[in-house]
Write an enzyme that holds these catalytic residues in place. Structure first.
Site, PDB file in Angstrom:
ATOM      1  CE  LYS A  88      27.173  40.248  36.243  1.00 29.84           C
ATOM      2  NZ  LYS A  88      28.159  41.119  36.712  1.00 29.84           N
ATOM      3  NE  ARG A 110      33.463  41.494  44.455  1.00 30.16           N
ATOM      4  CZ  ARG A 110      32.685  41.166  43.303  1.00 30.16           C
ATOM      5  NH1 ARG A 110      31.578  41.329  43.141  1.00 30.16           N
ATOM      6  NH2 ARG A 110      33.234  40.167  42.876  1.00 30.16           N
ATOM      7  NE  ARG A 168      34.506  35.054  45.987  1.00 33.27           N
ATOM      8  CZ  ARG A 168      33.300  35.344  45.684  1.00 33.27           C
ATOM      9  NH1 ARG A 168      33.016  36.608  44.867  1.00 33.27           N
ATOM     10  NH2 ARG A 168      32.328  34.841  46.366  1.00 33.27           N
ATOM     11  NE  ARG A 196      31.383  33.789  33.570  1.00 32.22           N
ATOM     12  CZ  ARG A 196      31.477  34.729  34.572  1.00 32.22           C
ATOM     13  NH1 ARG A 196      31.895  36.038  34.094  1.00 32.22           N
ATOM     14  NH2 ARG A 196      31.308  34.691  35.672  1.00 32.22           N
ATOM     15  NE  ARG A 252      36.580  38.978  37.164  1.00 30.91           N
ATOM     16  CZ  ARG A 252      35.572  38.954  38.401  1.00 30.91           C
ATOM     17  NH1 ARG A 252      36.077  39.528  39.537  1.00 30.91           N
ATOM     18  NH2 ARG A 252      34.553  38.307  38.255  1.00 30.91           N
TER      19      ARG A 252
END
Length: 211
Positions: free
Chosen positions: A13, A123, A156, A88, A167
């Site tokens: 996104k 990532r 992260r 969200r 998540r």
């Protein structure tokens, strides 16, 4: 254009939002970046948000809505915006409507959980300027170093495998129902994730009717 991007964490996104923002000349409003800035600066909102973010849980609605409304008051949002990571859940979506903030289109990027897990392990993020990279699909010019500011890139905590699984579970429970919510209002468009960023951009532009 007032657009919200939907999809699981790691669906791309943020990358697509950045591409669309440049093409359309409107800002991307990323709640994640705003919250991370608050955490880094040790603001009262940041201290509260950090506990939830470190656990891979959703930040409470009242915190997210407050940060979001502050950003929306800035003049660069006057001609449209792209929402990334907000709303969200249905309560947040309704809070936006109640606050007079409308979305014209909700675009959902569809992707499997396993693809997400594989993707997020690669990532990397810049702790200084919040730029993001991927070791395979969007690597920095120099391994481990941010192209924009030269800081050392990090993984992260919310990209670590166990946190990613948490998540995803939260996404399916809290965020995925937004697809039906927007569909019922005639605002939902969906595209399938593609093998490359460029290919995904192509189907996104097609879905939005942008040439």
């Amino acid at each position: 254009m007032k657009l919200v991007l939907l999809g699981a964490p790691g669906a791309g996104k943020g990358t697509q939002a950045e591409i669309l923002a440049k093409k359309l000349g409107i800002p991307t409003i990323s709640t994640g970046n705003i919250l991370r800035a608050a955490v880094k600066n040790g603001t009262p909102v940041g201290i509260v948000a950090k506990e939830y973010m470190d656990a891979g849980a959703l930040v409470p609605d009242e915190v997210t809505i407050g940060v979001f409304k502050e950003r929306m008051a800035e003049p660069d949002c006057a001609n449209g915006y792209i929402l990334d990571g907000m709303p969200r859940n249905i309560a947040q979506a309704q809070a936006l409507v109640d606050g007079g903030i409308e979305v014209e289109t909700a675009l959902s990027i569809e992707i499997s959980d396993q693809t997400i897990i594989d993707r997020m392990s690669g990532r990397r993020a810049c702790p200084e300027c919040s730029a993001t990279y991927h070791t395979q699909s969007a690597p920095p010019k120099k391994d481990g170093v941010c192209d924009k500011c030269g800081a050392a890139l990090t993984i992260r905590k919310d990209d670590e495998p166990e946190t990613v699984k948490n998540r995803l579970a939260v996404y399916h429970k809290e965020t995925e129902p937004l697809k039906d919510w927007y569909a019922a209002r005639g605002k939902l468009k969906s595209v399938d994730n593609q093998p490359t960023i460029e290919a995904t951009t192509a189907v996104v532009l097609e879905a939005l009717g942008i040439k």
